[in-house]
Design an enzyme around this catalytic site. Sequence first.
Site, PDB file in Angstrom:
ATOM      1  N   ARG A 100       0.318   1.656   5.391  1.00  0.00           N
ATOM      2  CA  ARG A 100      -0.303   0.347   5.191  1.00  0.00           C
ATOM      3  C   ARG A 100      -1.581   0.459   4.354  1.00  0.00           C
ATOM      4  O   ARG A 100      -2.006  -0.500   3.726  1.00  0.00           O
ATOM      5  CB  ARG A 100      -0.648  -0.288   6.547  1.00  0.00           C
ATOM      6  CG  ARG A 100       0.572  -0.544   7.427  1.00  0.00           C
ATOM      7  CD  ARG A 100       0.187  -1.185   8.736  1.00  0.00           C
ATOM      8  NE  ARG A 100       1.333  -1.310   9.643  1.00  0.00           N
ATOM      9  CZ  ARG A 100       1.341  -2.100  10.715  1.00  0.00           C
ATOM     10  NH1 ARG A 100       0.274  -2.820  11.021  1.00  0.00           N
ATOM     11  NH2 ARG A 100       2.391  -2.158  11.502  1.00  0.00           N
ATOM     12  N   GLU A 171       7.684  -8.723   5.085  1.00  0.00           N
ATOM     13  CA  GLU A 171       6.678  -9.592   5.708  1.00  0.00           C
ATOM     14  C   GLU A 171       5.340  -9.361   5.007  1.00  0.00           C
ATOM     15  O   GLU A 171       5.073  -8.264   4.505  1.00  0.00           O
ATOM     16  CB  GLU A 171       6.531  -9.272   7.196  1.00  0.00           C
ATOM     17  CG  GLU A 171       5.606 -10.247   7.930  1.00  0.00           C
ATOM     18  CD  GLU A 171       5.302  -9.838   9.371  1.00  0.00           C
ATOM     19  OE1 GLU A 171       5.356  -8.644   9.695  1.00  0.00           O
ATOM     20  OE2 GLU A 171       5.015 -10.755  10.169  1.00  0.00           O
TER      21      GLU A 171
HETATM   22  C1  LIG Z   1       1.538  -7.049  14.998  1.00  0.00           C
HETATM   23  C2  LIG Z   1       1.111  -6.340  16.268  1.00  0.00           C
HETATM   24  C3  LIG Z   1       2.289  -6.076  17.178  1.00  0.00           C
HETATM   25  O1  LIG Z   1       3.119  -5.057  16.635  1.00  0.00           O
HETATM   26  C4  LIG Z   1       3.531  -4.209  17.682  1.00  0.00           C
HETATM   27  N1  LIG Z   1       3.859  -2.902  17.105  1.00  0.00           N
HETATM   28  C5  LIG Z   1       3.116  -2.211  16.213  1.00  0.00           C
HETATM   29  N2  LIG Z   1       3.737  -1.056  15.898  1.00  0.00           N
HETATM   30  C6  LIG Z   1       4.903  -1.035  16.607  1.00  0.00           C
HETATM   31  C7  LIG Z   1       5.991  -0.113  16.709  1.00  0.00           C
HETATM   32  N3  LIG Z   1       5.987   1.021  16.005  1.00  0.00           N
HETATM   33  N4  LIG Z   1       7.028  -0.421  17.518  1.00  0.00           N
HETATM   34  C8  LIG Z   1       7.034  -1.587  18.223  1.00  0.00           C
HETATM   35  N5  LIG Z   1       6.033  -2.491  18.172  1.00  0.00           N
HETATM   36  C9  LIG Z   1       4.991  -2.210  17.372  1.00  0.00           C
HETATM   37  C10 LIG Z   1       2.352  -4.179  18.633  1.00  0.00           C
HETATM   38  O2  LIG Z   1       2.773  -3.809  19.907  1.00  0.00           O
HETATM   39  C11 LIG Z   1       1.896  -5.607  18.583  1.00  0.00           C
HETATM   40  O3  LIG Z   1       2.674  -6.354  19.489  1.00  0.00           O
END
Ligand SMILES: CC[C@H]1O[C@@H](n2cnc3c(N)ncnc32)[C@H](O)[C@@H]1O
Length: 483
Positions: A100, A171
């Site tokens: 990112r 996105e």
């Molecule tokens: C926008 C933020 C959201 O993305 C989720 N998130 C970020 N990285 C991951 C990931 N690697 N696997 C599942 N959920 C993820 C995080 O838990 C939060 O709900």
Amino acid sequence: MKVQNKKIPLGEFMEEREEVLATWPTGKDVDLEDAIDYLKKLPDHKNFAKKLENAKLKGITLAQPRAGVPLVDKHIELLRYLQDEGGADLLPSTIDAYTRQNRYEEGERGIQESARAGRAMMNGFPAVNHGVARCREIVEAVNLPVQARHGTPDSRLLAEIIHAGGWTSNEGGAISYNIPYAKSVPIDRSIKFWQYCDRLVGYYEENGISINREPFGPLTGTLVPPSISNSVAIIEALLAAEQGVKSITVGYGQCGNLNQDVAAIRALESQTKYYLDKFGYDGILITTVFHQWMGGFPADEARAFGVISLGSTAAALAGATKVIVKTPHEAFGIPTKEANASGIKATKMVLNLLAEQRMLNSNALLNEIEIIKAETSCIIDKVIELGGGDLAEGTVKGFEAGVIDIPFAPSKYNAGLMMPARDNEGNIRFLMTGNLPFTKDLKDFNRMKLEERANFEYRDVDFQMTVDDVFAVGKGRLIGRKE
Ligand SMILES: CC[C@H]1O[C@@H](n2cnc3c(N)ncnc32)[C@H](O)[C@@H]1O
């Protein structure tokens, strides 16, 4: 840097591509003709834009998780599990934090360390490091469309690789993946970066490939008033349409009052259409995405399922095309595949039970829709005026003037003068409007709603309301009531 809301001429775009593809070795594997050929062969059920269009036609709400792990074989195992066990309708690949920030060297190291440790040493899938061929392996290993979800101000190389890799949605946007995610990326730069990403999608569209774009709705995910997130979504939809994007999913993060959440989605969909029509962009497929609660989550898994189910209810009653699913591990971090799948199952249970139901057009709903639309129009019309009719220029000037102002954003380019707080029914209102260009009536309405709560709680209308509201849901309440 001068920005202009004009479709990038093809020659200029192709020139910039040379520079972008040279920024990491895997860029050399991107060949547009080969990519078009590959994407043309993808079956419709693996095309994100087509699946969304079909869902909108049928009036169904699709469920999509977030998910991403560093190694390809583990990522495939995860996505297959969420597809087969979870019942996901659409698949993500959540991209890691190094990618990112365009820090591909660390991405490379993260892959090596994860392979050595036998577990994820990064918080997502480093698609740039893996490259086109490995992204295609993922598409071929699942039966659903795949989308890149991340938080990247400069997503140009990532967009090139994932789309050539068969991922038919990306996105993000110039505001939504900059202001909530970065401290010091100037708005004019992220506008140019995302005009590139949208122009790439426009090129694919001109060659018969439908690719979906999804501005990131929730922004900071903390007490964001609906008119603020709707304004950003509509601005990014307009910027995308100018570059030739034809499938746009505008989004919104759940705030917690059911009436306001449904109103936000209804206002978002109709106002996105209004502004796209107003500026002459026709033939655009507009869909909506509702993000389940983005704020603090309860640690107790049963309580977390309560939050997930409320978000699913709001998405279903709003008639959103898609809902982004949370998991019972939200309070801890990256979920296990089992926890991720259970979040999807709980969500789909609610979506199925409410499939034939929609929130009725009560006076309360219609009034809230009007308030959100009126606040949003004030912001967008002022942005366009500041830009002398040019939306890109107006967006830069809008942030400088605080006409667009996102609560709790890390970016130093965000004014940070507005402040939200909940009213007595839990609706998000404006405690301070800063330089937001609202009419007196709208400012008085917001003030009146907060005074209602203050009187009920025998407290003053002040910042303590905001602080109490920030922590409320984690403590099992919506409104941060005075103790
Ligand atoms: C926008 C933020 C959201 O993305 C989720 N998130 C970020 N990285 C991951 C990931 N690697 N696997 C599942 N959920 C993820 C995080 O838990 C939060 O709900």
